[in-house]
Design a protein around this motif. Structure first.
Motif, short mmCIF file in Angstrom:
data_model
loop_
_atom_site.label_atom_id
_atom_site.label_comp_id
_atom_site.label_asym_id
_atom_site.label_seq_id
_atom_site.Cartn_x
_atom_site.Cartn_y
_atom_site.Cartn_z
N MET A 46 59.37 37.97 15.43
CA MET A 46 58.50 39.15 14.95
C MET A 46 57.09 39.33 15.45
N GLU A 47 56.37 38.07 15.58
CA GLU A 47 55.11 38.32 15.94
C GLU A 47 55.15 38.49 17.72
N PRO A 48 56.25 37.76 18.62
CA PRO A 48 56.34 38.09 19.84
C PRO A 48 56.67 39.64 20.11
N ALA A 49 57.49 40.25 19.07
CA ALA A 49 57.87 41.66 19.30
C ALA A 49 56.70 42.60 18.93
N ARG A 50 55.85 42.05 17.99
CA ARG A 50 54.62 43.01 17.64
C ARG A 50 53.67 42.95 19.14
N ARG A 51 53.75 41.68 19.66
CA ARG A 51 52.78 41.73 21.02
C ARG A 51 53.31 42.33 21.91
N ALA A 52 54.63 42.35 22.28
CA ALA A 52 55.34 43.34 23.02
C ALA A 52 54.94 44.57 22.91
N ALA A 53 55.05 45.24 21.91
CA ALA A 53 54.58 46.60 21.71
C ALA A 53 53.20 46.79 21.99
N TRP A 54 52.25 45.80 21.64
CA TRP A 54 50.90 46.22 21.91
C TRP A 54 50.60 46.00 23.37
N ARG A 55 51.36 45.50 24.02
CA ARG A 55 51.33 45.54 25.63
C ARG A 55 51.98 46.91 26.22
N LEU A 56 52.96 47.34 25.38
CA LEU A 56 53.33 48.73 25.79
C LEU A 56 52.49 49.72 25.52
N VAL A 57 51.77 49.69 24.13
CA VAL A 57 50.64 50.59 24.26
C VAL A 57 49.51 50.64 25.04
N ALA A 58 49.27 49.52 25.65
CA ALA A 58 48.25 49.22 26.74
C ALA A 58 48.72 50.06 27.97
N GLN A 59 49.98 49.99 28.01
CA GLN A 59 50.57 50.71 29.37
C GLN A 59 51.00 52.34 29.08
N GLY A 60 50.77 52.66 27.94
CA GLY A 60 50.76 54.07 27.52
C GLY A 60 52.31 54.43 27.21
N ARG A 61 53.11 53.58 26.97
CA ARG A 61 54.47 53.95 26.94
C ARG A 61 54.81 54.06 25.36
N VAL A 62 54.31 53.48 24.48
CA VAL A 62 54.60 53.68 23.27
C VAL A 62 53.35 53.92 22.32
N GLU A 63 53.63 54.12 21.07
CA GLU A 63 52.47 54.18 20.09
C GLU A 63 52.95 53.20 18.83
N VAL A 64 51.85 52.50 18.33
CA VAL A 64 52.18 52.02 17.17
C VAL A 64 51.65 52.63 15.96
N THR A 65 52.57 52.78 14.94
CA THR A 65 52.00 53.74 13.93
C THR A 65 52.00 52.91 12.62
N GLN A 66 51.20 53.51 11.46
CA GLN A 66 51.19 53.10 10.07
C GLN A 66 51.10 54.22 9.31
N GLY A 67 51.92 54.41 8.56
CA GLY A 67 51.77 55.91 7.58
C GLY A 67 51.96 57.07 8.45
N GLY A 68 52.63 56.96 9.74
CA GLY A 68 52.89 58.20 10.52
C GLY A 68 51.81 58.42 11.43
N ARG A 69 50.67 57.83 11.50
CA ARG A 69 49.63 58.10 12.28
C ARG A 69 49.47 56.99 13.14
N PRO A 70 49.01 57.11 14.52
CA PRO A 70 48.74 56.13 15.54
C PRO A 70 47.66 55.14 15.07
N VAL A 71 47.87 53.88 15.33
CA VAL A 71 46.73 52.75 14.83
C VAL A 71 46.32 52.05 16.02
N THR A 72 45.23 51.50 15.89
CA THR A 72 44.92 50.42 17.36
C THR A 72 45.37 49.05 16.73
N GLU A 73 45.50 48.17 17.44
CA GLU A 73 45.74 46.72 17.15
C GLU A 73 44.56 46.19 15.90
N ASP A 74 43.34 46.48 16.19
CA ASP A 74 42.28 46.05 15.18
C ASP A 74 42.47 46.65 13.99
#
Length: 87
Positions: A46-74
């Motif tokens: 799970m934690e490695p999957a989250r980190r993979a998602a954040w790497r893909l965010v940094a590449q501009g390939r995906v967005e991470v959301t909460q409540g339907g809105r994009p959020v930053t890692e912080d």
């Protein structure tokens, strides 16, 4: 980056490509896709999957959301969703 990290990134992209453009996935979907057994061992990914998602965010390939809105890692706390960038 480890082989598992690369597999998780590919799993995230692959899962999103197989869904409607506006659909999202949970990091657990990628963890389960990469884990080869039928037990609950995917939870360790799970934690490695989250980190993979954040790497893909940094590449501009995906967005991470909460409540339907994009959020930053912080900003992110608790359950996350991953969707294609730009939606």
């Amino acid at each position: 980056m480890t082989q598992t990290d690369r597999r998780l990134e590919r799993a995230i992209i692959g899962l999103l490509e197989r869904r409607a453009a506006t659909s999202s996935i949970c990091p657990s979907d990628a963890a389960r896709a990469v884990y080869d057994e039928d037990d609950d061992g995917w939870r360790a990914l799970m934690e490695p999957a989250r980190r993979a998602a954040w790497r893909l965010v940094a590449q501009g390939r995906v967005e991470v959301t909460q409540g339907g809105r994009p959020v930053t890692e912080d900003e992110a706390r608790g359950p996350l969703r991953i969707r294609r960038a730009g939606w």
